[in-house]
Design a protein around this motif. Structure first.
Motif, short mmCIF file in Angstrom:
data_model
loop_
_atom_site.label_atom_id
_atom_site.label_comp_id
_atom_site.label_asym_id
_atom_site.label_seq_id
_atom_site.Cartn_x
_atom_site.Cartn_y
_atom_site.Cartn_z
N ASN A 1 1.89 -3.78 -2.73
CA ASN A 1 2.81 -2.67 -2.78
C ASN A 1 2.11 -1.27 -3.75
O ASN A 1 2.56 -0.18 -3.60
N LEU A 2 1.32 -1.82 -4.51
CA LEU A 2 0.64 -0.87 -5.25
C LEU A 2 -0.14 0.22 -4.34
O LEU A 2 0.16 1.36 -4.15
N MET A 3 -0.55 -0.87 -3.35
CA MET A 3 -1.24 0.34 -2.53
C MET A 3 -0.83 0.84 -1.01
O MET A 3 -1.50 2.19 -1.31
N TRP A 4 0.43 0.19 -1.05
CA TRP A 4 0.81 0.98 -0.03
C TRP A 4 1.57 1.98 -0.51
O TRP A 4 2.03 3.04 -0.02
N GLY A 5 1.45 2.55 -1.83
CA GLY A 5 2.65 3.45 -2.57
C GLY A 5 1.27 4.53 -2.60
O GLY A 5 1.60 5.72 -2.47
N TYR A 6 0.07 3.83 -3.41
CA TYR A 6 -0.98 4.79 -2.97
C TYR A 6 -0.83 6.03 -1.57
O TYR A 6 -1.33 7.16 -1.44
N LEU A 7 -0.99 4.75 -0.86
CA LEU A 7 -0.94 4.98 1.05
C LEU A 7 -0.09 6.31 1.35
O LEU A 7 -0.44 7.33 1.88
#
Length: 218
Positions: free
Chosen positions: A14-20
């Motif tokens: 979820n964190l990665m998607w937020g950064y993306l």
């Protein structure tokens, strides 16, 4: 202490998607490096390697993604981590033989709790059979996936991703019965509903499929 590695990995995803979404993709490798040192557990290290591999794939850097997975090799169908099975297929599936690829498909369908995964990889297995012109086995396999999707849908609506993979199996089944007007109509109806979803990332692919379907029917 019993640590739920899968739950922690979901938080990282979820964190990665937020950064993306923020356009911070370049920052992710450093973030994942810091997270790597937080837990001394081989399962956690494997998850971070997986996420670093996904990060590389988002940058279209397959070579780096493969390097991230090297410490975990060999990843075989007896692996019990669905994430690793999926990324191994993504990186190396084209160079596998049919029996090995099918073993990965079956393993993911068995292990994954995701309805979308079960439809995606069940359908992939069916298409493998279709590609080697084993039409009887392909028909049986597609029918099983379609029946599973209808059973899932009766319990609760399918997610957009699951709906898309359901349509792929319907499409494969229709290839075996090109005179089936009902199948073609169902595929078109379902894809049209997907296309109407706001901001769905695969909308362009769905639109292309509807155009191809129209050409095929004519």
């Amino acid at each position: 202490m019993n640590i739920d590695i899968e739950a922690l990995s979901d938080f990282v995803e979820n964190l990665m998607w937020g950064y993306l979404r923020k356009g911070w993709l370049k920052r992710l490798p450093d973030v994942l490096n810091r997270l790597k040192t937080n837990i001394d557990d081989p399962r956690w290290l494997a998850k971070i390697a997986y996420h670093r591999g996904i990060c590389a794939l988002w940058r279209d850097d397959r070579e780096t993604a493969s390097r991230e997975l090297e410490p975990l090799q060999p990843i075989t169908p007896i692996c019990d981590d669905v994430d690793l099975l999926q990324i191994q297929l993504d990186l190396n599936g084209a160079s596998m033989g049919m029996s090995e690829r099918t073993a990965f498909f079956d393993r993911i369908c068995t292990l994954s709790k995701s309805r979308s995964d079960k439809l995606q990889y069940g359908g992939a297995r069916s298409f493998e059979l279709l590609m080697v012109e084993d039409e009887g086995a392909a028909r049986t396999s597609f029918d099983a996936v379609i029946a599973l999707a209808r059973e899932m849908e009766a319990e609760k609506p399918l997610s957009p991703a699951a709906e898309f993979w359901f349509c792929r199996s319907l499409e494969g089944r229709a290839m075996l019965d090109p005179d089936s007007a009902a199948l073609f109509q169902e595929i078109e109806n379902r894809l049209t509903c997907l296309l109407a979803l706001p901001d769905w990332p695969a909308a362009g692919l769905v639109d292309t499929k509807i155009r191809c379907l129209s050409d095929w029917r004519t």
